[in-house]
Design an enzyme around this catalytic site. Sequence first.
Site, PDB file in Angstrom:
ATOM      1  N   HIS A  23      -0.549  15.229 -42.605  1.00  0.00           N
ATOM      2  CA  HIS A  23       0.048  16.371 -41.901  1.00  0.00           C
ATOM      3  C   HIS A  23       1.518  16.147 -41.606  1.00  0.00           C
ATOM      4  O   HIS A  23       2.043  15.034 -41.702  1.00  0.00           O
ATOM      5  CB  HIS A  23      -0.711  16.610 -40.594  1.00  0.00           C
ATOM      6  CG  HIS A  23      -0.539  15.506 -39.589  1.00  0.00           C
ATOM      7  ND1 HIS A  23      -1.191  14.294 -39.697  1.00  0.00           N
ATOM      8  CD2 HIS A  23       0.227  15.414 -38.476  1.00  0.00           C
ATOM      9  CE1 HIS A  23      -0.848  13.514 -38.691  1.00  0.00           C
ATOM     10  NE2 HIS A  23       0.032  14.166 -37.927  1.00  0.00           N
ATOM     11  N   ASP A  39       3.825  17.079 -38.222  1.00  0.00           N
ATOM     12  CA  ASP A  39       3.498  17.448 -36.844  1.00  0.00           C
ATOM     13  C   ASP A  39       3.878  18.904 -36.519  1.00  0.00           C
ATOM     14  O   ASP A  39       4.982  19.355 -36.834  1.00  0.00           O
ATOM     15  CB  ASP A  39       4.215  16.511 -35.860  1.00  0.00           C
ATOM     16  CG  ASP A  39       3.676  15.092 -35.947  1.00  0.00           C
ATOM     17  OD1 ASP A  39       2.468  14.935 -36.197  1.00  0.00           O
ATOM     18  OD2 ASP A  39       4.470  14.150 -35.772  1.00  0.00           O
ATOM     19  N   HIS A  54       2.324  12.413 -42.827  1.00  0.00           N
ATOM     20  CA  HIS A  54       1.791  11.131 -42.376  1.00  0.00           C
ATOM     21  C   HIS A  54       0.323  11.267 -42.022  1.00  0.00           C
ATOM     22  O   HIS A  54      -0.197  12.376 -41.853  1.00  0.00           O
ATOM     23  CB  HIS A  54       2.595  10.566 -41.196  1.00  0.00           C
ATOM     24  CG  HIS A  54       2.608  11.426 -39.979  1.00  0.00           C
ATOM     25  ND1 HIS A  54       3.388  12.549 -39.866  1.00  0.00           N
ATOM     26  CD2 HIS A  54       1.930  11.338 -38.803  1.00  0.00           C
ATOM     27  CE1 HIS A  54       3.196  13.115 -38.681  1.00  0.00           C
ATOM     28  NE2 HIS A  54       2.310  12.407 -38.020  1.00  0.00           N
ATOM     29  N   ARG A  79       4.491   8.908 -27.672  1.00  0.00           N
ATOM     30  CA  ARG A  79       5.187   9.720 -28.683  1.00  0.00           C
ATOM     31  C   ARG A  79       6.115  10.749 -28.065  1.00  0.00           C
ATOM     32  O   ARG A  79       5.747  11.434 -27.113  1.00  0.00           O
ATOM     33  CB  ARG A  79       4.177  10.455 -29.545  1.00  0.00           C
ATOM     34  CG  ARG A  79       4.853  11.221 -30.670  1.00  0.00           C
ATOM     35  CD  ARG A  79       3.865  11.968 -31.514  1.00  0.00           C
ATOM     36  NE  ARG A  79       4.028  13.391 -31.292  1.00  0.00           N
ATOM     37  CZ  ARG A  79       3.211  14.313 -31.776  1.00  0.00           C
ATOM     38  NH1 ARG A  79       2.164  13.960 -32.483  1.00  0.00           N
ATOM     39  NH2 ARG A  79       3.424  15.568 -31.538  1.00  0.00           N
TER      40      ARG A  79
HETATM   41  C1  OGA Z   1       1.261  11.442 -34.266  1.00  0.00           C
HETATM   42  C2  OGA Z   1       0.401  10.801 -35.241  1.00  0.00           C
HETATM   43  C3  OGA Z   1      -0.014   8.591 -35.944  1.00  0.00           C
HETATM   44  C4  OGA Z   1      -0.617   7.347 -35.423  1.00  0.00           C
HETATM   45  O1  OGA Z   1       1.421  10.902 -33.162  1.00  0.00           O
HETATM   46  O2  OGA Z   1       1.809  12.509 -34.597  1.00  0.00           O
HETATM   47  O3  OGA Z   1       0.056  11.391 -36.218  1.00  0.00           O
HETATM   48  O4  OGA Z   1      -0.703   6.412 -36.224  1.00  0.00           O
HETATM   49  N1  OGA Z   1       0.098   9.545 -34.946  1.00  0.00           N
HETATM   50  O5  OGA Z   1      -1.010   7.299 -34.257  1.00  0.00           O
HETATM   51 MN    MN Z   2       1.231  13.289 -36.373  1.00  0.00          MN
END
Ligand code: OGA
Ligand code: MN
Length: 303
Positions: free
Chosen positions: A106, A108, A256, A272
């Site tokens: 995806h 974000d 990712h 995050r």
């Molecule tokens: C995010 C995500 C990835 C992770 O926080 O957007 O996709 O490895 N996390 O936690």
């Molecule tokens: Mn993400």
Amino acid sequence: MSELVVRPLGYAAGASVTGLDLRKGLQADQLARVKAAWREHLVLVFPDQDLDAEQLIAFTRNFGEVERNDSVPYYRDPNHPEVLLVTNKPRDGKPSQTRNTGRNWHSDLSYTNRPAMGSVLMCKEKPPVGGDTMFANMYMAYDALSDRLKHFLDDMHAVHDISLIKGFERRDPAQIAELKKRNPPIAHPVVRTHPETGRKLLFISDRVRAFVGMPEEESRPILDFLNRHATSPEFVYRHRWSVNDIVMWDNRCTLHIALPDFDQTKPRHMMRCSLLGEPSGYVIQDESPMDEQAARSAIAAVS
Ligand code: OGA
Ligand code: MN
């Protein structure tokens, strides 16, 4: 202070940036070098940065406007709405609703009308092995397509749908209803030009349901091909986390995925911050565009 060094970590994406103490902020010349490295490598890793929430927010603010995660109040840092906790640690005795964040490919917030420009993720705790994150380079994915297919995709739009988040249906039912209401399916261009590099890229993901103007049964095989193609190993950088890594990715030109390749009884705790993206797309309701006002109210939720 030691010298700023940018060292590539992968062919498709990823570079480490060392020689900075992010607690002290960035000088103008350092920021310019970090931004240039970000444009070139798409995913930057800053090892050994023990930041608190305020320092992480301040760092993120160097690159744009920081999201406030207004619609996910449960998983924010209680004192800092800009910080979303991506964690498998229970909260108030209940399993964390962010413990399975990001389990399919995806970008974000692509299911909103402000897809995130970038995200900054900091590792606070990690399991002894695994819990890796993979990133795919969407410039490379586009460039490698045949001219025929590029031509076909160039003016297409695709419908991004929050309910295609992996495991979405296992969330709390009240939350599901609220998230779907806030985030109706939204169409974005399939091929975009990055505003800073001027390069074309493929903007699809596992959270796309169909192309606009094509039924799902026609769209599906093409989407399946594009997702498989875009996430081929040669386009991917895989990050193995260490505690106090900060990883920053450009959501406009990468996908990712967070891998569940670890012992879920061990804590994995990340902080995050996300960067607000440009307005994009139009809301689809029964295959017809919604009015502007409704589109504007389709705001960010979870990732
Ligand atoms: C995010 C995500 C990835 C992770 O926080 O957007 O996709 O490895 N996390 O936690
Ligand atoms: Mn993400």
